[in-house]
Motif scaffolding. Structure first.
Motif, short mmCIF file in Angstrom:
data_model
loop_
_atom_site.label_atom_id
_atom_site.label_comp_id
_atom_site.label_asym_id
_atom_site.label_seq_id
_atom_site.Cartn_x
_atom_site.Cartn_y
_atom_site.Cartn_z
N ARG A 183 47.54 42.14 49.85
CA ARG A 183 47.51 41.05 48.88
C ARG A 183 46.26 41.17 48.01
N LYS A 184 45.13 41.50 48.62
CA LYS A 184 43.88 41.67 47.87
C LYS A 184 43.99 42.81 46.88
N GLU A 185 44.63 43.90 47.29
CA GLU A 185 44.79 45.04 46.40
C GLU A 185 45.64 44.67 45.20
N ASP A 186 46.67 43.87 45.41
CA ASP A 186 47.51 43.42 44.30
C ASP A 186 46.71 42.58 43.31
N LEU A 187 45.86 41.69 43.83
CA LEU A 187 45.03 40.86 42.97
C LEU A 187 44.06 41.70 42.16
N VAL B 69 44.44 44.84 41.20
CA VAL B 69 45.19 45.57 40.16
C VAL B 69 45.51 44.64 38.99
N LEU B 70 45.98 43.44 39.27
CA LEU B 70 46.31 42.49 38.20
C LEU B 70 45.08 42.09 37.39
N ALA B 71 43.99 41.81 38.09
CA ALA B 71 42.76 41.40 37.40
C ALA B 71 42.19 42.53 36.55
N LYS B 72 42.24 43.77 37.06
CA LYS B 72 41.75 44.91 36.28
C LYS B 72 42.59 45.11 35.02
N LYS B 73 43.89 44.98 35.15
CA LYS B 73 44.77 45.17 34.00
C LYS B 73 44.50 44.12 32.93
N ASP B 74 44.40 42.87 33.33
CA ASP B 74 44.13 41.81 32.36
C ASP B 74 42.78 41.99 31.68
N SER B 75 41.74 42.29 32.47
CA SER B 75 40.41 42.44 31.87
C SER B 75 40.37 43.65 30.93
N LYS B 76 41.02 44.73 31.30
CA LYS B 76 41.05 45.92 30.45
C LYS B 76 41.77 45.62 29.13
N ASP B 77 42.89 44.91 29.21
CA ASP B 77 43.65 44.58 28.01
C ASP B 77 42.87 43.66 27.07
N VAL B 78 42.20 42.67 27.62
CA VAL B 78 41.41 41.75 26.79
C VAL B 78 40.24 42.48 26.15
N ARG C 148 30.08 45.22 30.29
CA ARG C 148 29.60 44.00 30.97
C ARG C 148 30.65 42.88 30.87
N GLU C 149 31.23 42.73 29.70
CA GLU C 149 32.26 41.71 29.51
C GLU C 149 33.50 42.03 30.34
N GLN C 150 33.81 43.33 30.47
CA GLN C 150 34.97 43.71 31.27
C GLN C 150 34.76 43.30 32.73
N ILE C 151 33.55 43.48 33.23
CA ILE C 151 33.25 43.08 34.61
C ILE C 151 33.36 41.56 34.75
N ASP C 152 32.82 40.84 33.76
CA ASP C 152 32.88 39.37 33.80
C ASP C 152 34.33 38.87 33.77
N PHE C 153 35.13 39.47 32.89
CA PHE C 153 36.53 39.06 32.80
C PHE C 153 37.31 39.46 34.04
N TYR C 154 36.98 40.60 34.62
CA TYR C 154 37.64 41.00 35.88
C TYR C 154 37.39 39.93 36.93
N ASN C 155 36.14 39.50 37.08
CA ASN C 155 35.81 38.47 38.08
C ASN C 155 36.54 37.16 37.79
N LEU C 156 36.64 36.80 36.52
CA LEU C 156 37.35 35.58 36.14
C LEU C 156 38.84 35.68 36.48
N PHE C 157 39.45 36.79 36.14
CA PHE C 157 40.88 36.94 36.39
C PHE C 157 41.19 37.12 37.87
N TYR C 158 40.28 37.76 38.60
CA TYR C 158 40.47 37.86 40.05
C TYR C 158 40.45 36.46 40.67
N TYR C 159 39.50 35.64 40.23
CA TYR C 159 39.42 34.25 40.69
C TYR C 159 40.74 33.53 40.41
N LYS C 160 41.26 33.74 39.18
CA LYS C 160 42.51 33.07 38.79
C LYS C 160 43.65 33.47 39.72
N TYR C 161 43.83 34.77 39.91
CA TYR C 161 44.95 35.23 40.76
C TYR C 161 44.76 34.81 42.21
#
Length: 108
Positions: A24-28, A30-39, A48-61
């Motif tokens: 389940r963690k691995e799925d989260l 992958v999803l967070a990395k994809k969203d942050s990369k796209d944004v 730096r922003e990619q890392i911040d957005f990854y953390n935000l999207f991981y939190y969301k998922y």
């Protein structure tokens, strides 16, 4: 003999449970990395922003996976929207909002 069998059954039960949580963690991730990369690629931001957005999207998922309440999901979506708006300049936020498919994916 019964005790040995019981111990083996418990061992395998805990092993499977642990494996499911890791999956389940691995799925989260992958999803967070994809969203942050796209944004980041859409808005031409830095690492730096990619890392911040990854953390935000991981939190969301992670939070969304813990709840089934539609009301709680709307609260999480609202939090993500406000954090994105606070993190980005007005121009970049509007550019993200104009890409409705990506915007809806990252906030929901």
């Amino acid at each position: 003999m019964k005790k040995i069998l019981a111990i083996l059954v418990l061992f395998f039960a805990f092993s499977l449970s642990s494996y499911a949580q890791e999956e389940r963690k691995e799925d989260l991730v992958v999803l967070a990395k994809k969203d942050s990369k796209d944004v980041v690629s859409l808005l031409e931001l830095g690492e730096r922003e990619q890392i911040d957005f990854y953390n935000l999207f991981y939190y969301k998922y992670d939070e969304q996976s813990k709840t089934s309440s539609e009301e709680r999901r709307k609260v999480i979506s609202n939090i993500i929207t406000k954090k994105l708006e606070a993190s980005l300049t007005a121009d970049k936020f509007n550019k993200l909002k104009k890409n409705t498919a990506l915007f809806e994916r990252v906030i929901n």
